[in-house]
Design a protein around this motif. Sequence first.
Motif, PDB file in Angstrom:
ATOM      1  N   TYR A 257      62.456  27.566  87.330  1.00  0.00           N
ATOM      2  CA  TYR A 257      61.481  26.923  86.492  1.00  0.00           C
ATOM      3  C   TYR A 257      60.503  27.471  85.832  1.00  0.00           C
ATOM      4  O   TYR A 257      59.576  27.117  84.953  1.00  0.00           O
ATOM      5  N   LYS A 258      60.326  28.994  86.108  1.00  0.00           N
ATOM      6  CA  LYS A 258      59.125  29.912  85.562  1.00  0.00           C
ATOM      7  C   LYS A 258      59.850  30.365  84.166  1.00  0.00           C
ATOM      8  O   LYS A 258      59.073  31.225  83.529  1.00  0.00           O
TER       9      LYS A 258
ATOM     10  N   SER B  25      61.742  36.123  88.302  1.00  0.00           N
ATOM     11  CA  SER B  25      61.005  34.855  88.267  1.00  0.00           C
ATOM     12  C   SER B  25      61.858  33.771  88.722  1.00  0.00           C
ATOM     13  O   SER B  25      62.926  34.096  88.904  1.00  0.00           O
TER      14      SER B  25
ATOM     15  N   CYS C 155      51.465  32.530  76.525  1.00  0.00           N
ATOM     16  CA  CYS C 155      52.580  31.266  76.905  1.00  0.00           C
ATOM     17  C   CYS C 155      51.711  30.079  76.736  1.00  0.00           C
ATOM     18  O   CYS C 155      50.658  29.881  77.330  1.00  0.00           O
TER      19      CYS C 155
ATOM     20  N   CYS D  61      62.990  37.679  82.762  1.00  0.00           N
ATOM     21  CA  CYS D  61      62.351  36.670  83.530  1.00  0.00           C
ATOM     22  C   CYS D  61      63.332  36.082  84.576  1.00  0.00           C
ATOM     23  O   CYS D  61      62.890  35.618  85.908  1.00  0.00           O
TER      24      CYS D  61
ATOM     25  N   GLU E 236      51.069  33.232  84.881  1.00  0.00           N
ATOM     26  CA  GLU E 236      52.012  33.533  85.776  1.00  0.00           C
ATOM     27  C   GLU E 236      53.316  34.129  84.777  1.00  0.00           C
ATOM     28  O   GLU E 236      53.835  35.226  85.126  1.00  0.00           O
ATOM     29  N   ILE E 237      53.609  33.302  83.791  1.00  0.00           N
ATOM     30  CA  ILE E 237      54.642  33.709  82.850  1.00  0.00           C
ATOM     31  C   ILE E 237      54.334  34.921  82.138  1.00  0.00           C
ATOM     32  O   ILE E 237      55.027  35.691  82.021  1.00  0.00           O
TER      33      ILE E 237
ATOM     34  N   ALA F  42      53.946  25.664  87.653  1.00  0.00           N
ATOM     35  CA  ALA F  42      53.929  26.848  87.221  1.00  0.00           C
ATOM     36  C   ALA F  42      52.652  27.169  86.155  1.00  0.00           C
ATOM     37  O   ALA F  42      52.443  25.978  85.461  1.00  0.00           O
TER      38      ALA F  42
END
Length: 96
Positions: free
Chosen positions: A69-70, A66, A29, A62, A13-14, A9
């Motif tokens: 794991y993200k 998502s 992040c 989230c 993306e986060i 990840a």
Amino acid sequence: MARNEAVKAFPREIEAVVTVCDGVAECACIGGPDEKTGELFSVFVVKEARSDVTEEQIVAYCRHESMAYKIPRKITFLEELPKSNVGKILRRELRG
């Protein structure tokens, strides 16, 4: 995917998911080591004016948008993110 293949990840993306959450003006992040999962994501959030968004609301959003794991494990609210003269977020200052 093979069992021993690492899942990746990326902070970008986060950030893309968290930034879309209602009440979030901007975020950054950073990743850090974690004994259990290998990497822990911390998100630094600047709220929109008069927003009362909470850590729990961001995590719930989230979870909905998502993979597990993200999802950030730590959320810190700031008045503003540290930036360079050209407006780039200074992540190295957030690590300290």
